[in-house]
Design an enzyme around this catalytic site. Sequence first.
Site, short mmCIF file in Angstrom:
data_model
loop_
_atom_site.label_atom_id
_atom_site.label_comp_id
_atom_site.label_asym_id
_atom_site.label_seq_id
_atom_site.Cartn_x
_atom_site.Cartn_y
_atom_site.Cartn_z
N GLU A 141 -15.19 -20.35 44.06
CA GLU A 141 -14.79 -19.61 42.86
C GLU A 141 -15.03 -20.40 41.57
O GLU A 141 -14.09 -20.77 40.84
CB GLU A 141 -13.31 -19.20 42.95
N GLU A 183 -12.50 -15.13 51.53
CA GLU A 183 -11.05 -15.01 51.31
C GLU A 183 -10.67 -13.55 51.04
O GLU A 183 -11.37 -12.86 50.32
CB GLU A 183 -10.58 -15.82 50.08
N1 LIG Z 1 -10.02 -10.94 36.86
N2 LIG Z 1 -9.85 -11.58 37.77
N3 LIG Z 1 -9.64 -12.03 38.78
C1 LIG Z 1 -9.58 -13.33 39.35
C2 LIG Z 1 -8.16 -13.83 39.38
C3 LIG Z 1 -8.08 -15.07 40.25
C4 LIG Z 1 -7.50 -14.68 41.57
N4 LIG Z 1 -7.18 -15.90 42.39
C5 LIG Z 1 -8.04 -16.31 43.29
O1 LIG Z 1 -9.11 -15.80 43.45
C6 LIG Z 1 -7.58 -17.43 44.18
C7 LIG Z 1 -8.38 -17.85 45.27
C8 LIG Z 1 -8.46 -19.33 45.60
O2 LIG Z 1 -9.69 -19.65 46.23
C9 LIG Z 1 -7.31 -19.78 46.53
O3 LIG Z 1 -7.24 -21.20 46.52
C10 LIG Z 1 -6.00 -19.14 46.07
O4 LIG Z 1 -4.91 -19.66 46.81
C11 LIG Z 1 -6.14 -17.64 46.30
C12 LIG Z 1 -4.82 -16.90 45.99
O5 LIG Z 1 -4.55 -16.96 44.61
C13 LIG Z 1 -7.26 -17.06 45.49
#
Ligand SMILES: N=[N+]=NCCCCNC(=O)[C@@H]1[C@H]2[C@H](O)[C@@H](O)[C@H](O)[C@@H](CO)[C@@H]12
Length: 447
Positions: free
Chosen positions: A167, A352
Amino acid sequence: MLDLNVFPRTFKWGTATAAYQIEGAAHEDGRGISIWDVFSYTPGNVKKGDSGDVACDHYHRYAEDFRLMKDLGMNSYRLSIAWPRILPKGRGEVNEKGLAFYDHLIDELLKHGIEPFVTLYHWDLPQALQQLGGWANRDTVDAFEEYTRIVVNRLGDRVKNWITHNEPWCAAFLGHGAGVHAPGLKDVGVSMQVAHHLLLSHGKAVRIIKEHNPEHKVGITLILGPSHAASESAEDQAAAARHDAFLNTIYLDPLYGRGYPKVLFDHVPQFAPKVQEGDLEIIATPTDFLGINYYQRSILKHTEENPFNFEGVRPPGPEFTFFDWEVYPQGLYEVLTRVQQDYAPKEIFITENGATFEDTLTEDGQVHDEQRRFYIERHLKAVQDAISEGVPVNGYFAWSFLDNFEWAEGFEKRFGLVYVDYPTQNRYVKDSGKWYSKLVKAALGAV
Ligand SMILES: N=[N+]=NCCCCNC(=O)[C@@H]1[C@H]2[C@H](O)[C@@H](O)[C@H](O)[C@@H](CO)[C@@H]12
């Protein structure tokens, strides 16, 4: 609801985690300090002052955790390597104890017949590099190359699936634009330059991995989601198009050889990254798969309040997670069919997908999390529908195997299929984990 026969025989059924979120042992065996240690230790940044100091103590409990993973029947597992364990100062001196830890961890996985997917960077940059400017400094690209070479040379005889970055949108924008993630900067222009350096380092790492062994599979993981207009008005449609570029095509376009989206940087030229000769070609180095993380969609309307001229509108729901993210499974189908139509990756993994709800551990060690089970079921149905339409999805990694350190939310937000009772470090498989286990065993048995 689900027809498991639609999923390919080669489908990877697993879960995902990240080093800083589960390992703990933050000051053990030579590990260097990361930007997330510094960010967590800074009062006010993380709920309840939580940090990854102990987390799930996976550093000491990985053998127990992998026995549990094996019992649950998964055939794959996505993990990340902590750069500060390998190179405590980011570059130069290698920490043998750090390499040895991942040697043992990978060996333990393989002992159980679980296929590792290794993420090289899941946000825990060595602080020593941050002190030199971090990802805003182009030199960090060279440091990432050095780190990649060391890890691939050590583990590349056993690890065959590599994810360069997790990400980059979060690492770049949440970390350098919004300031809500490490290193806590609030400079949009810097965040776009960081995005460029992350992508450049991705391209360099792809070449290193392919040089090591052309048979290895390498890709990148992006957070993707539909950007819907709040109304039919031209203004709102244009706002949504810019947000789509801001979140999605700012990464997809350069990765697939199209350079940066003009719809965004013609609108905010002041934020366009400085691109050197040859950079875009490196970024577009061919990959074997695209990793997609999916959680939610966004709804946008026009605003005059910021240079991007878009702002989010609360989705209608009616379902929301504990994070107040709308439950919108069809958004995963939309993302998959759009990616297939516009970019046609060779292979796609859902690296994920999952949800946080308020979990309660009962006296007899149960967690009745029907909402999470139902969330996962509907998102797997979206994957099934996309596969039925020819989208080459070949894996699903539920986020997450264990409850863990949820960044700025600390330990309050639980995503695990397995509940972690932090005071005792005991693990309890939630109802969603039991359901997922049955489904995976049926799917793999059905092949
Ligand atoms: N507009 N907009 N949207 C994007 C908003 C960000 C959303 N959070 C993620 O994608 C993180 C990803 C991460 O890899 C993991 O390390 C986190 O624990 C998960 C849960 O949070 C997800």
